[in-house]
Design a protein around this motif. Structure first.
Motif, PDB file in Angstrom:
ATOM      1  N   ILE A 152       0.882  -1.170   0.000  1.00 17.01           N
ATOM      2  CA  ILE A 152       0.000   0.000   0.000  1.00 17.01           C
ATOM      3  C   ILE A 152       0.920   1.220   0.000  1.00 17.01           C
ATOM      4  CG2 ILE A 152      -1.974  -1.034   1.201  1.00 17.01           C
ATOM      5  CD1 ILE A 152      -0.950   0.430   3.766  1.00 17.01           C
ATOM      6  N   ALA A 153       0.482   2.286  -0.632  1.00 13.55           N
ATOM      7  CA  ALA A 153       1.253   3.526  -0.593  1.00 13.55           C
ATOM      8  C   ALA A 153       0.548   4.518   0.322  1.00 13.55           C
ATOM      9  CB  ALA A 153       1.380   4.103  -1.996  1.00 13.55           C
ATOM     10  N   ILE A 154       1.308   5.067   1.252  1.00 12.94           N
ATOM     11  CA  ILE A 154       0.759   6.081   2.159  1.00 12.94           C
ATOM     12  C   ILE A 154       0.977   7.444   1.512  1.00 12.94           C
ATOM     13  CG2 ILE A 154       0.974   7.151   4.439  1.00 12.94           C
ATOM     14  CD1 ILE A 154      -0.257   4.330   4.523  1.00 12.94           C
ATOM     15  N   THR A 155      -0.136   8.112   1.194  1.00 10.25           N
ATOM     16  CA  THR A 155      -0.042   9.366   0.439  1.00 10.25           C
ATOM     17  C   THR A 155      -0.696  10.505   1.201  1.00 10.25           C
ATOM     18  OG1 THR A 155      -2.106   8.844  -0.689  1.00 10.25           O
ATOM     19  CG2 THR A 155      -0.078   8.178  -1.802  1.00 10.25           C
ATOM     20  N   ASP A 156      -0.133  10.843   2.346  1.00  8.91           N
ATOM     21  CA  ASP A 156      -0.702  11.987   3.060  1.00  8.91           C
ATOM     22  C   ASP A 156      -0.464  13.254   2.253  1.00  8.91           C
ATOM     23  OD1 ASP A 156      -1.993  11.138   5.542  1.00  8.91           O
ATOM     24  OD2 ASP A 156      -0.075  10.143   5.894  1.00  8.91           O
ATOM     25  N   HIS A 157      -1.286  14.256   2.527  1.00  9.80           N
ATOM     26  CA  HIS A 157      -1.193  15.513   1.778  1.00  9.80           C
ATOM     27  C   HIS A 157       0.121  16.231   2.057  1.00  9.80           C
ATOM     28  CE1 HIS A 157      -5.294  15.480   0.291  1.00  9.80           C
ATOM     29  NE2 HIS A 157      -5.671  15.043   1.473  1.00  9.80           N
ATOM     30  N   SER A 158       0.608  16.960   1.066  1.00  8.88           N
ATOM     31  CA  SER A 158       1.827  17.750   1.239  1.00  8.88           C
ATOM     32  C   SER A 158       1.490  19.124   1.822  1.00  8.88           C
ATOM     33  CB  SER A 158       2.543  17.889  -0.102  1.00  8.88           C
ATOM     34  OG  SER A 158       1.703  18.545  -1.027  1.00  8.88           O
ATOM     35  N   LYS A 159       2.530  19.821   2.234  1.00  6.69           N
ATOM     36  CA  LYS A 159       2.360  20.967   3.141  1.00  6.69           C
ATOM     37  C   LYS A 159       1.477  22.106   2.634  1.00  6.69           C
ATOM     38  CE  LYS A 159       6.690  23.186   1.760  1.00  6.69           C
ATOM     39  NZ  LYS A 159       8.098  23.426   2.134  1.00  6.69           N
ATOM     40  N   GLY A 160       1.390  22.283   1.297  1.00  5.17           N
ATOM     41  CA  GLY A 160       0.614  23.406   0.765  1.00  5.17           C
ATOM     42  C   GLY A 160      -0.878  23.285   1.030  1.00  5.17           C
ATOM     43  N   LEU A 161      -1.362  22.049   1.219  1.00  5.90           N
ATOM     44  CA  LEU A 161      -2.797  21.856   1.429  1.00  5.90           C
ATOM     45  C   LEU A 161      -3.091  21.866   2.930  1.00  5.90           C
ATOM     46  CD1 LEU A 161      -5.046  21.582  -0.691  1.00  5.90           C
ATOM     47  CD2 LEU A 161      -5.167  19.167  -0.130  1.00  5.90           C
ATOM     48  N   LYS A 162      -3.092  23.075   3.488  1.00  5.17           N
ATOM     49  CA  LYS A 162      -3.218  23.220   4.940  1.00  5.17           C
ATOM     50  C   LYS A 162      -4.568  22.738   5.436  1.00  5.17           C
ATOM     51  CE  LYS A 162       0.468  26.285   5.871  1.00  5.17           C
ATOM     52  NZ  LYS A 162       0.900  26.753   4.535  1.00  5.17           N
ATOM     53  N   ILE A 163      -5.606  22.944   4.625  1.00  6.00           N
ATOM     54  CA  ILE A 163      -6.965  22.571   5.035  1.00  6.00           C
ATOM     55  C   ILE A 163      -7.069  21.063   5.292  1.00  6.00           C
ATOM     56  CG2 ILE A 163      -7.847  22.294   2.661  1.00  6.00           C
ATOM     57  CD1 ILE A 163     -10.463  23.566   3.623  1.00  6.00           C
ATOM     58  N   ALA A 164      -6.225  20.278   4.640  1.00  5.15           N
ATOM     59  CA  ALA A 164      -6.237  18.818   4.812  1.00  5.15           C
ATOM     60  C   ALA A 164      -5.059  18.358   5.678  1.00  5.15           C
ATOM     61  CB  ALA A 164      -6.213  18.130   3.457  1.00  5.15           C
ATOM     62  N   GLY A 165      -4.474  19.275   6.416  1.00  4.73           N
ATOM     63  CA  GLY A 165      -3.396  18.909   7.334  1.00  4.73           C
ATOM     64  C   GLY A 165      -2.120  18.479   6.636  1.00  4.73           C
ATOM     65  N   GLY A 166      -1.814  19.101   5.510  1.00  4.07           N
ATOM     66  CA  GLY A 166      -0.623  18.744   4.737  1.00  4.07           C
ATOM     67  C   GLY A 166       0.651  18.720   5.577  1.00  4.07           C
ATOM     68  N   ILE A 167       1.575  17.811   5.261  1.00  2.00           N
ATOM     69  CA  ILE A 167       2.778  17.632   6.087  1.00  2.00           C
ATOM     70  C   ILE A 167       4.035  18.231   5.433  1.00  2.00           C
ATOM     71  CG2 ILE A 167       1.893  15.651   7.371  1.00  2.00           C
ATOM     72  CD1 ILE A 167       3.420  13.771   5.567  1.00  2.00           C
ATOM     73  N   THR A 168       4.954  18.648   6.271  1.00  2.00           N
ATOM     74  CA  THR A 168       6.199  19.287   5.829  1.00  2.00           C
ATOM     75  C   THR A 168       7.262  18.228   5.518  1.00  2.00           C
ATOM     76  OG1 THR A 168       7.087  19.311   8.064  1.00  2.00           O
ATOM     77  CG2 THR A 168       5.772  21.234   7.403  1.00  2.00           C
ATOM     78  N   GLU A 169       8.389  18.703   4.967  1.00  3.21           N
ATOM     79  CA  GLU A 169       9.515  17.813   4.668  1.00  3.21           C
ATOM     80  C   GLU A 169       9.973  17.092   5.939  1.00  3.21           C
ATOM     81  OE1 GLU A 169       9.213  20.861   3.547  1.00  3.21           O
ATOM     82  OE2 GLU A 169       9.528  20.827   1.376  1.00  3.21           O
ATOM     83  N   GLU A 170      10.012  17.843   7.035  1.00  2.00           N
ATOM     84  CA  GLU A 170      10.454  17.254   8.298  1.00  2.00           C
ATOM     85  C   GLU A 170       9.512  16.125   8.734  1.00  2.00           C
ATOM     86  OE1 GLU A 170      11.028  20.332  11.217  1.00  2.00           O
ATOM     87  OE2 GLU A 170      11.270  18.819  12.782  1.00  2.00           O
ATOM     88  N   GLN A 171       8.224  16.372   8.588  1.00  4.38           N
ATOM     89  CA  GLN A 171       7.248  15.337   8.963  1.00  4.38           C
ATOM     90  C   GLN A 171       7.329  14.122   8.033  1.00  4.38           C
ATOM     91  OE1 GLN A 171       4.034  18.277   8.979  1.00  4.38           O
ATOM     92  NE2 GLN A 171       3.393  17.455  10.952  1.00  4.38           N
ATOM     93  N   VAL A 172       7.609  14.384   6.756  1.00  6.76           N
ATOM     94  CA  VAL A 172       7.762  13.272   5.813  1.00  6.76           C
ATOM     95  C   VAL A 172       8.883  12.350   6.290  1.00  6.76           C
ATOM     96  CG1 VAL A 172       8.538  12.684   3.469  1.00  6.76           C
ATOM     97  CG2 VAL A 172       6.815  14.460   3.801  1.00  6.76           C
ATOM     98  N   ARG A 173       9.957  12.954   6.810  1.00  3.20           N
ATOM     99  CA  ARG A 173      11.091  12.135   7.274  1.00  3.20           C
ATOM    100  C   ARG A 173      10.786  11.431   8.592  1.00  3.20           C
ATOM    101  NH1 ARG A 173      14.525  16.607   4.425  1.00  3.20           N
ATOM    102  NH2 ARG A 173      15.065  15.433   2.564  1.00  3.20           N
ATOM    103  N   GLU A 174       9.995  12.097   9.438  1.00  2.14           N
ATOM    104  CA  GLU A 174       9.556  11.413  10.674  1.00  2.14           C
ATOM    105  C   GLU A 174       8.650  10.243  10.315  1.00  2.14           C
ATOM    106  OE1 GLU A 174       7.586  14.098  13.452  1.00  2.14           O
ATOM    107  OE2 GLU A 174       9.172  15.572  13.053  1.00  2.14           O
ATOM    108  N   GLN A 175       7.782  10.484   9.339  1.00  8.45           N
ATOM    109  CA  GLN A 175       6.845   9.431   8.934  1.00  8.45           C
ATOM    110  C   GLN A 175       7.608   8.204   8.407  1.00  8.45           C
ATOM    111  OE1 GLN A 175       4.452   9.769   5.270  1.00  8.45           O
ATOM    112  NE2 GLN A 175       2.632   9.524   6.550  1.00  8.45           N
ATOM    113  N   ALA A 176       8.751   8.465   7.765  1.00  6.55           N
ATOM    114  CA  ALA A 176       9.562   7.365   7.227  1.00  6.55           C
ATOM    115  C   ALA A 176       9.956   6.401   8.335  1.00  6.55           C
ATOM    116  CB  ALA A 176      10.799   7.924   6.544  1.00  6.55           C
ATOM    117  N   GLN A 177      10.253   6.950   9.509  1.00  7.03           N
ATOM    118  CA  GLN A 177      10.643   6.078  10.631  1.00  7.03           C
ATOM    119  C   GLN A 177       9.480   5.193  11.065  1.00  7.03           C
ATOM    120  OE1 GLN A 177      12.388   8.551  13.695  1.00  7.03           O
ATOM    121  NE2 GLN A 177      13.706   9.560  12.192  1.00  7.03           N
ATOM    122  N   GLU A 178       8.284   5.798  11.097  1.00 10.51           N
ATOM    123  CA  GLU A 178       7.111   5.007  11.489  1.00 10.51           C
ATOM    124  C   GLU A 178       6.829   3.913  10.441  1.00 10.51           C
ATOM    125  OE1 GLU A 178       3.743   7.250  12.966  1.00 10.51           O
ATOM    126  OE2 GLU A 178       2.368   5.650  12.357  1.00 10.51           O
TER     127      GLU A 178
END
Ligand SMILES: [Zn+2]
Length: 360
Positions: A152-178
């Motif tokens: 499965i691919a986890i495709t959370d929204h990227s940072k520009g889409l604030k209304i949908a809780g888009g994530i930053t580069e830093e969060q993308v890297r934290e998510q990688a650990q999870e």
């Protein structure tokens, strides 16, 4: 034989065997002239009718109550039963409600080729609690295991889409650990499924993403989507060509941006768009979220002509929504897309190899 089948069908219609698709349209039409709060209930029931697990006509026929269906209370039940008992001419849906399959329709289509769903090895768009989803990565993975997937691919929204809780580069890297931890645990449990690192990259109308390209290059696969200026009536072909040429993306997600009974989506010279996708060896998505179904079946037929790759996804916002793959799968099957053109039919290794090659 043919004769009998034909007249049989007509007899059924005469007795009011309305399909859920007819009911969805009748509910939406009635909502247009209804007052609040009936209007809201009718609109909601129309949308929900796309997801009902069986035909309402069959439920009434077997003497059960329609209130077992989501979106149906006593008022809506009375309205629907009235239509079933006193059939009249069926309306043709306006474009904003056209070319949508109901779940009941998908089951009829898929039943014609029982092996079709088994060929789909994964789901390539879904959201988690990292952005606007309701499930954790582990919960989405468990739901994927239940469907027998390889990935499965986890495709959370990227940072520009604030209304949908888009994530930053830093969060993308934290998510990688999870994701790595979830994959470790899947491996320990002897499960075949792996979670792929991905993102729903928010594209501006010039086709540019909103994330650092180095960060994107660490991901396994990238879906690019438009979320702004979706109501224009002007031709948007250039926007799509630019989006496809964006070197960071593999898949153009929910291309039209349509929403059932709410937004028509964008206009483009689709054949040109699909031709470029084919030339670049990129994929266009069939987003199976019931009120998106984007690309719709008519456009998937055009995509087939171009021969571009197709990605199937659910755009799930919770574990129970992984069943929406049945809409994307039914649309692809109905449009005659061969499995070789569906990227979800690739093994995980093949998929990753293709995704890497495209973004070099
Ligand atoms: Zn989106």
């Amino acid at each position: 034989m043919l004769h009998a089948a034909k007249s049989n069908k007509r007899v059924k219609r005469d007795h009011g065997a309305l399909k859920n698709s007819d009911i969805a349209e009748l509910l939406a039409l009635k909502a247009e002239t209804a007052k609040m709060p009936a209007q809201k209930a009718l609109r909601r029931a129309s949308r929900r009718a796309l997801m009902w697990p069986e035909e309402a006509g069959d439920i009434v026929g077997s003497g059960r109550s329609l209130t077992e269906l989501t979106g149906v209370g006593p008022y809506i039940e009375r309205v629907i039963k009235d239509w079933i008992e006193k059939p009249s001419t069926l309306p043709t849906p306006p474009p904003v409600r056209r070319n949508f399959l109901t779940y009941a329709d998908t089951q009829v289509i898929l039943a014609k080729k029982p092996t079709w769903l088994m060929g789909i090895k994964g789901d390539l768009q879904m959201h988690t609690t990292w952005s606007d989803g309701e499930g954790t990565i582990a919960e989405m993975a468990d739901a994927g295991v239940e469907r027998g997937y390889e990935y499965i691919a986890i495709t959370d929204h990227s940072k520009g889409l604030k209304i949908a809780g888009g994530i930053t580069e830093e969060q993308v890297r934290e998510q990688a650990q999870e994701i790595a931890a979830v994959n470790d645990s899947l491996m320990r449990d002897g499960k075949r499924l792996r979670v792929l690192r991905s993102i729903e990259l928010n594209l501006n109308p010039r086709g540019e993403g909103d994330m650092d390209e180095n960060c994107l290059s660490e991901l396994d696969i990238v879906v690019g989507c438009f979320h702004s200026s979706l109501r224009g009536k002007q031709d948007q072909t250039e926007r799509y060509l630019a989006g496809l040429r964006n070197r960071s993306i593999n898949i153009l997600g929910h291309p039209r941006g349509r929403i059932y009974n709410f937004r028509l989506g964008l206009i483009a010279e689709w054949q040109k768009v699909f031709d470029l996708a084919a030339e670049l060896d990129k994929a266009v998505e069939i987003d199976g979220y019931p009120d998106r179904q984007d690309l719709s079946i008519d456009l998937v037929r055009l995509a087939k002509k171009s021969g571009c790759r197709i990605s199937l996804s659910t755009d799930s916002h919770g574990p129970s929504q992984l069943r929406f793959i049945e809409y994307s799968a039914a649309i692809a099957l109905k449009a005659g897309i061969p499995p070789e053109r569906i990227i979800n039919c690739m093994s995980r290794d093949e998929l990753l190899q293709w995704a890497r090659k495209i973004r070099q």
